[in-house]
Design an enzyme around this catalytic site. Structure first.
Site, mmCIF file in Angstrom:
data_model
loop_
_atom_site.group_PDB
_atom_site.id
_atom_site.type_symbol
_atom_site.label_atom_id
_atom_site.label_comp_id
_atom_site.label_asym_id
_atom_site.label_seq_id
_atom_site.Cartn_x
_atom_site.Cartn_y
_atom_site.Cartn_z
ATOM 1 N N TYR A 161 0.796 -1.227 0.000
ATOM 2 C CA TYR A 161 0.000 0.000 0.000
ATOM 3 C C TYR A 161 0.832 1.282 0.000
ATOM 4 O O TYR A 161 0.267 2.381 0.004
ATOM 5 C CB TYR A 161 -0.935 0.002 1.215
ATOM 6 C CG TYR A 161 -1.886 -1.163 1.221
ATOM 7 C CD1 TYR A 161 -3.006 -1.175 0.400
ATOM 8 C CD2 TYR A 161 -1.649 -2.277 2.028
ATOM 9 C CE1 TYR A 161 -3.876 -2.253 0.388
ATOM 10 C CE2 TYR A 161 -2.510 -3.367 2.017
ATOM 11 C CZ TYR A 161 -3.616 -3.351 1.193
ATOM 12 O OH TYR A 161 -4.472 -4.430 1.179
ATOM 13 N N HIS A 209 -4.916 6.127 -0.572
ATOM 14 C CA HIS A 209 -5.486 5.922 0.759
ATOM 15 C C HIS A 209 -4.461 6.134 1.869
ATOM 16 O O HIS A 209 -4.822 6.202 3.038
ATOM 17 C CB HIS A 209 -6.051 4.501 0.839
ATOM 18 C CG HIS A 209 -7.437 4.426 1.409
ATOM 19 N ND1 HIS A 209 -8.270 5.521 1.564
ATOM 20 C CD2 HIS A 209 -8.153 3.360 1.889
ATOM 21 C CE1 HIS A 209 -9.415 5.129 2.086
ATOM 22 N NE2 HIS A 209 -9.363 3.835 2.301
ATOM 23 N N PHE A 228 -5.169 -1.519 9.631
ATOM 24 C CA PHE A 228 -5.809 -1.310 8.334
ATOM 25 C C PHE A 228 -6.897 -0.254 8.497
ATOM 26 O O PHE A 228 -7.450 -0.064 9.570
ATOM 27 C CB PHE A 228 -6.342 -2.604 7.712
ATOM 28 C CG PHE A 228 -5.239 -3.492 7.193
ATOM 29 C CD1 PHE A 228 -4.736 -3.319 5.914
ATOM 30 C CD2 PHE A 228 -4.674 -4.466 8.003
ATOM 31 C CE1 PHE A 228 -3.685 -4.106 5.435
ATOM 32 C CE2 PHE A 228 -3.630 -5.258 7.548
ATOM 33 C CZ PHE A 228 -3.128 -5.086 6.256
ATOM 34 N N ASN A 265 -10.032 0.417 7.834
ATOM 35 C CA ASN A 265 -11.396 0.288 8.339
ATOM 36 C C ASN A 265 -11.488 0.082 9.839
ATOM 37 O O ASN A 265 -12.575 0.186 10.421
ATOM 38 C CB ASN A 265 -12.115 -0.857 7.623
ATOM 39 C CG ASN A 265 -12.368 -0.544 6.157
ATOM 40 O OD1 ASN A 265 -12.003 0.516 5.659
ATOM 41 N ND2 ASN A 265 -12.999 -1.471 5.458
ATOM 42 N N ASN A 271 -14.219 5.365 5.658
ATOM 43 C CA ASN A 271 -14.311 4.259 6.608
ATOM 44 C C ASN A 271 -13.370 4.389 7.803
ATOM 45 O O ASN A 271 -13.695 3.937 8.910
ATOM 46 C CB ASN A 271 -14.058 2.933 5.894
ATOM 47 C CG ASN A 271 -15.215 2.525 5.005
ATOM 48 O OD1 ASN A 271 -16.347 2.933 5.225
ATOM 49 N ND2 ASN A 271 -14.929 1.730 3.986
#
Length: 210
Positions: free
Chosen positions: A37, A42, A87, A89, A135
């Site tokens: 990532y 994000h 993570f 969320n 989120n």
């Protein structure tokens, strides 16, 4: 300079960079952990924390509160820097642990995260607000019970077209031109944080809000 002088210099630099005592603020950058990532839209929050840590001269690598953390002197204020490893969320799990441990109110927890409604290089500072469909913010509001934490939204650009999958978009990487703009956004976010922890949120908003 002798080896002892070098060690003494390093020791003093570490003491200056890592203030002792309870942090007055918690600064959280949202993102997803892991090489997969790195550099994705994000992870704009992680990028901001990395830039802030670099300026403060501290490595964000101590594992605590389900996050990679560091204590830093930000504008003369002791702050806990956090990159949650939960993570995106489940970001609230990390934030609530740190808040409860240090007994820091939501108004002194600043969240930095990506916003697809803003173009790269733009940031927007808010004192509080809803999750806006994000989120990570949704998790923080749900688990802390507060939406009164200040936040810095970092523009990562809109989807190429309305039918483009949102998850695919926020997990995509910036091109070279966009990355240069994101570097500018990170610089503005860091400058904003230095003002916000000194109680100058209005000044930060006037100077850096897009």
């Amino acid at each position: 300079m002798s080896i002892f002088d070098i060690f003494d210099k390093i020791s003093k630099e570490r003491e200056a960079a890592e203030p002792v005592g309870k942090p007055e603020y918690i600064i959280v950058g949202l993102g997803n952990p892991g090489e997969k990532y790195v550099g994705t839209r994000h992870n704009a929050g992680f990028m901001t924390i990395d830039r802030l840590a670099e300026k403060c001269g501290v490595p964000v690598k101590k594992l605590k509160f389900k996050s990679l953390t560091a204590t830093a002197d930000v504008g003369g204020v002791s702050c806990l820097l956090m990159k949650p490893t939960t993570f995106m969320n489940n970001s609230g799990e990390a934030v609530v642990e740190a808040m409860n441990f240090y007994k820091i109110p939501a108004e002194r927890v600043i969240i930095c995260y990506d916003d697809i409604s803003l173009e790269p290089s733009f940031i927007r500072i808010r004192r509080k607000g809803s999750d806006g469909g994000h989120n990570g913010i949704k998790s923080i509001i749900y688990l802390t019970g507060f939406d009164t934490f200040p936040r810095i939204k970092i523009g990562v650009g809109k989807k190429p077209h309305k039918d483009y999958d949102l998850a695919a978009w926020v997990l995509s990487r910036f091109n070279k031109e966009e990355q240069e703009l994101m570097d500018k956004a990170a610089e503005k976010a860091v400058a904003s944080l230095e003002l916000m922890v000194k109680g100058k949120t209005d000044e930060a908003m006037n100077k850096y809000n897009s």
